[in-house]
Write an enzyme that holds these catalytic residues in place. Structure first.
Site, PDB file in Angstrom:
ATOM      1  N   LYS A 171      36.445  38.973  46.986  1.00 44.07           N
ATOM      2  CA  LYS A 171      35.805  38.865  45.667  1.00 44.07           C
ATOM      3  C   LYS A 171      35.676  40.244  45.021  1.00 44.07           C
ATOM      4  CE  LYS A 171      33.720  37.344  42.032  1.00 44.07           C
ATOM      5  NZ  LYS A 171      32.466  36.601  42.007  1.00 44.07           N
ATOM      6  N   LYS A 239      27.200  45.422  38.431  1.00 45.23           N
ATOM      7  CA  LYS A 239      26.736  45.266  39.813  1.00 45.23           C
ATOM      8  C   LYS A 239      27.910  45.068  40.767  1.00 45.23           C
ATOM      9  CE  LYS A 239      25.952  41.338  41.316  1.00 45.23           C
ATOM     10  NZ  LYS A 239      26.659  40.276  42.111  1.00 45.23           N
TER      11      LYS A 239
END
Length: 298
Positions: A171, A239
């Site tokens: 990811k 983030k």
């Protein structure tokens, strides 16, 4: 069909939980935010009053939360998932968090006798609504197969990519690719505008060639309309790129383009635009060229 506890009813979590309901699973969902609970209930998702109620008696618990500390707290903290999970039940975290944290959490659940998978997703809000997410799964192969039907209710691509933490590693790689594609789209738009080209037509041609990408397919229309209402917020991509940079440092990997795009994303977040869609990189590109105004969500 499984009894599924679902914790986290944000932009992604709500439609994911709704797709589980549509697939016939018994869902018990909870979110800290009242707005998320209300919107989920409007979508037909049964909402309960807390984490314990969502987890107790569930065959599998899914979390979809903003960041690593949130997952640690909900998964392992007092009153959390591990404390209430029934013997033999499983835990699947579909948030995007640090790979090392995913491994630590999986070890804690495995030591207590539970399947644990890290299964972050790609596809954005549209993919979550449509049930077409790409799901990259880390964990034991037999556990992935046991819970494939649950995962398949939320995504059309469910691939085991390795052991615990591997889903989060893949990811992270996905997020650096998406960020680079978004910046490439932003610069292509600015370049085409500088040459007075028909930008929509140009992008439609590019999209069908080697330069095509899901980023163009999903984002071009809203970018050209100046619509930066969030499908995936800049602050969340910021983030995620922080996770990429931390994981890269841990292995000594050098990612110069990722670092540059990360600074551009950070600049938007730092000036207060973190709630905009990550495609707002095009507005920053226009500003840097003196051809556009500051982006706003519509």
């Amino acid at each position: 069909m499984a009894v599924v506890g679902f914790v986290g009813l944000g932009v992604m979590g709500r439609p994911m939980a709704a797709n589980l309901v549509r697939a016939g699973h018994e869902v018990r969902a909870f979110s800290r935010g009242a707005a998320g609970r209300e919107e989920a209930a409007r979508l037909g998702v049964p909402v309960v009053g807390g984490v314990a109620e969502a987890v107790t008696g569930a065959d599998v618990v899914v979390t979809m939360l903003p960041d690593t500390p949130d997952v640690r707290t909900v998964a392992l903290g007092p009153g959390g998932v591990l404390e209430h999970l029934a013997p033999g039940a499983a835990y699947i975290d579909m948030s995007t968090i640090e790979p090392g944290a995913a491994r630590d959490i999986a070890e804690r659940f495995a030591a207590a006798g539970h399947d644990a998978l890290d299964a972050p997703v790609s596809g954005g809000e549209a993919g979550a609504r449509e049930g077409t997410l790409s799901i990259m799964v880390g964990g034991p192969a037999d556990a992935v197969e046991r819970w494939r039907d649950v995962l398949g209710a939320m995504g059309t691509t469910v691939v085991r990519v390795g052991d615990a933490g591997a889903g989060q590693t893949v990811k992270a790689a996905n997020q650096l690719v998406v960020a680079a594609h978004l910046q490439a789209l932003a610069e292509a738009v600015v370049f085409l505008e500088a040459h007075d080209a028909d930008v929509a037509t140009a992008l439609s041609v590019i999209a069908r060639g080697l330069g095509g990408s899901t980023v163009i397919d999903r984002k071009a229309a809203s970018v050209l309309a100046g619509d930066f209402a969030p499908g995936f917020r800049l602050e969340l991509h910021h983030k995620d790129l922080g996770i990429v940079e931390g994981a890269a440092r841990a292995r000594g990997a050098v990612l110069p383009v990722t670092g540059l795009v990360g600074r551009l994303v950070q600049s938007l977040v730092q000036r207060g635009d973190g709630a905009l869609d990550h495609s707002a990189l095009v507005a920053l590109a226009r500003e840097l060229n003196g051809t556009g105004d500051r982006a706003e969500a519509r």
